[in-house]
Design a protein around this motif. Structure first.
Motif, PDB file in Angstrom:
ATOM      1  N   PRO A  97       6.250   3.583 -17.583  1.00 48.80           N
ATOM      2  CA  PRO A  97       4.811   3.339 -17.680  1.00 48.80           C
ATOM      3  C   PRO A  97       4.413   2.046 -16.960  1.00 48.80           C
ATOM      4  N   PRO A  98       3.210   2.020 -16.386  1.00 50.78           N
ATOM      5  CA  PRO A  98       2.771   0.849 -15.630  1.00 50.78           C
ATOM      6  C   PRO A  98       2.890  -0.473 -16.385  1.00 50.78           C
ATOM      7  N   ASP A  99       2.668  -0.468 -17.679  1.00 55.47           N
ATOM      8  CA  ASP A  99       2.711  -1.728 -18.436  1.00 55.47           C
ATOM      9  C   ASP A  99       4.121  -2.156 -18.846  1.00 55.47           C
ATOM     10  N   LEU A 100       5.122  -1.316 -18.602  1.00 57.94           N
ATOM     11  CA  LEU A 100       6.491  -1.634 -19.006  1.00 57.94           C
ATOM     12  C   LEU A 100       7.013  -2.903 -18.334  1.00 57.94           C
ATOM     13  N   ASN A 101       6.728  -3.074 -17.069  1.00 60.62           N
ATOM     14  CA  ASN A 101       7.232  -4.216 -16.305  1.00 60.62           C
ATOM     15  C   ASN A 101       6.181  -5.306 -16.084  1.00 60.62           C
ATOM     16  N   GLN A 102       5.078  -5.207 -16.778  1.00 61.55           N
ATOM     17  CA  GLN A 102       3.940  -6.097 -16.523  1.00 61.55           C
ATOM     18  C   GLN A 102       4.292  -7.587 -16.596  1.00 61.55           C
ATOM     19  N   LYS A 103       4.970  -8.010 -17.649  1.00 63.85           N
ATOM     20  CA  LYS A 103       5.302  -9.440 -17.795  1.00 63.85           C
ATOM     21  C   LYS A 103       6.198  -9.923 -16.666  1.00 63.85           C
ATOM     22  N   PHE A 104       7.210  -9.123 -16.327  1.00 63.75           N
ATOM     23  CA  PHE A 104       8.106  -9.502 -15.238  1.00 63.75           C
ATOM     24  C   PHE A 104       7.344  -9.585 -13.919  1.00 63.75           C
ATOM     25  N   LEU A 105       6.518  -8.581 -13.635  1.00 67.65           N
ATOM     26  CA  LEU A 105       5.781  -8.564 -12.378  1.00 67.65           C
ATOM     27  C   LEU A 105       4.804  -9.739 -12.284  1.00 67.65           C
ATOM     28  N   GLU A 106       4.192 -10.097 -13.403  1.00 65.21           N
ATOM     29  CA  GLU A 106       3.314 -11.271 -13.421  1.00 65.21           C
ATOM     30  C   GLU A 106       4.122 -12.539 -13.170  1.00 65.21           C
ATOM     31  N   SER A 107       5.312 -12.620 -13.745  1.00 66.84           N
ATOM     32  CA  SER A 107       6.119 -13.836 -13.603  1.00 66.84           C
ATOM     33  C   SER A 107       6.560 -14.078 -12.166  1.00 66.84           C
ATOM     34  N   ILE A 108       6.671 -13.026 -11.371  1.00 62.51           N
ATOM     35  CA  ILE A 108       7.049 -13.192  -9.967  1.00 62.51           C
ATOM     36  C   ILE A 108       5.844 -13.037  -9.037  1.00 62.51           C
ATOM     37  N   GLN A 109       4.678 -12.936  -9.633  1.00 64.87           N
ATOM     38  CA  GLN A 109       3.417 -12.807  -8.882  1.00 64.87           C
ATOM     39  C   GLN A 109       3.438 -11.624  -7.922  1.00 64.87           C
ATOM     40  N   ALA A 110       3.907 -10.516  -8.415  1.00 65.25           N
ATOM     41  CA  ALA A 110       3.972  -9.293  -7.604  1.00 65.25           C
ATOM     42  C   ALA A 110       2.585  -8.684  -7.467  1.00 65.25           C
ATOM     43  N   LYS A 111       2.354  -8.063  -6.342  1.00 64.66           N
ATOM     44  CA  LYS A 111       1.138  -7.277  -6.160  1.00 64.66           C
ATOM     45  C   LYS A 111       1.445  -5.892  -6.713  1.00 64.66           C
ATOM     46  N   VAL A 112       0.618  -5.419  -7.631  1.00 64.87           N
ATOM     47  CA  VAL A 112       0.837  -4.125  -8.277  1.00 64.87           C
ATOM     48  C   VAL A 112      -0.201  -3.140  -7.765  1.00 64.87           C
ATOM     49  N   ILE A 113       0.268  -2.011  -7.286  1.00 67.24           N
ATOM     50  CA  ILE A 113      -0.613  -0.940  -6.830  1.00 67.24           C
ATOM     51  C   ILE A 113      -0.411   0.240  -7.767  1.00 67.24           C
ATOM     52  N   ILE A 114      -1.447   0.574  -8.503  1.00 64.53           N
ATOM     53  CA  ILE A 114      -1.391   1.696  -9.447  1.00 64.53           C
ATOM     54  C   ILE A 114      -2.128   2.875  -8.829  1.00 64.53           C
ATOM     55  N   ARG A 115      -1.419   3.974  -8.664  1.00 62.82           N
ATOM     56  CA  ARG A 115      -2.015   5.174  -8.086  1.00 62.82           C
ATOM     57  C   ARG A 115      -2.541   6.069  -9.203  1.00 62.82           C
ATOM     58  N   PRO A 116      -3.857   6.332  -9.218  1.00 60.53           N
ATOM     59  CA  PRO A 116      -4.427   7.202 -10.250  1.00 60.53           C
ATOM     60  C   PRO A 116      -3.881   8.624 -10.114  1.00 60.53           C
ATOM     61  N   ASN A 117      -3.711   9.269 -11.223  1.00 66.79           N
ATOM     62  CA  ASN A 117      -3.256  10.662 -11.303  1.00 66.79           C
ATOM     63  C   ASN A 117      -1.818  10.882 -10.832  1.00 66.79           C
ATOM     64  N   TYR A 118      -1.087   9.831 -10.544  1.00 65.57           N
ATOM     65  CA  TYR A 118       0.330   9.950 -10.189  1.00 65.57           C
ATOM     66  C   TYR A 118       1.154   9.786 -11.464  1.00 65.57           C
ATOM     67  N   ASP A 119       2.301  10.443 -11.492  1.00 62.88           N
ATOM     68  CA  ASP A 119       3.251  10.192 -12.567  1.00 62.88           C
ATOM     69  C   ASP A 119       4.556   9.744 -11.908  1.00 62.88           C
ATOM     70  N   HIS A 120       5.670   9.948 -12.559  1.00 59.48           N
ATOM     71  CA  HIS A 120       6.942   9.470 -12.009  1.00 59.48           C
ATOM     72  C   HIS A 120       7.378  10.286 -10.785  1.00 59.48           C
ATOM     73  N   VAL A 121       6.897  11.525 -10.696  1.00 59.02           N
ATOM     74  CA  VAL A 121       7.308  12.414  -9.622  1.00 59.02           C
ATOM     75  C   VAL A 121       6.129  12.842  -8.746  1.00 59.02           C
ATOM     76  N   CYS A 122       5.046  13.207  -9.386  1.00 54.65           N
ATOM     77  CA  CYS A 122       3.931  13.822  -8.678  1.00 54.65           C
ATOM     78  C   CYS A 122       3.298  12.940  -7.614  1.00 54.65           C
ATOM     79  N   CYS A 123       3.166  13.532  -6.474  1.00 52.21           N
ATOM     80  CA  CYS A 123       2.267  13.107  -5.402  1.00 52.21           C
ATOM     81  C   CYS A 123       2.825  12.060  -4.449  1.00 52.21           C
ATOM     82  N   TRP A 124       3.882  11.384  -4.813  1.00 54.13           N
ATOM     83  CA  TRP A 124       4.408  10.327  -3.942  1.00 54.13           C
ATOM     84  C   TRP A 124       4.803  10.875  -2.580  1.00 54.13           C
TER      85      TRP A 124
END
Length: 76
Positions: free
Chosen positions: A34-61
């Protein structure tokens, strides 16, 4: 129902004093990682997060890689 990772590298332990540019792609509907699973880590390294609407772990990539690469290139 996934096999537990063994001997995998913990990315949090790889972070050094060097500034790394990290772009993290995630699907809004991903229930495996889930997108929020890595949120703290990604914030700590100042990562740019791109969330694709309607995508799941497999669909649409696969269908949208060309668009995603252009979006990533703009982010650099």
């Amino acid at each position: 129902h996934y096999t537990k990772l063994s001997r995998s590298i913990n990315p949090a332990k790889l972070i050094t004093r060097k500034k790394l540019s990290v772009i993290y792609l995630t699907g809004e509907k991903d229930q495996v990682v889930p997108p929020d699973l890595n949120q703290k880590f990604l914030e700590s390294i100042q990562a740019k997060v791109i969330i694709r609407p309607n995508y799941d772990h497999v669909c649409c990539w696969r269908n949208d890689w060309k668009e995603l690469i252009h979006q990533l290139a703009k982010s650099l």
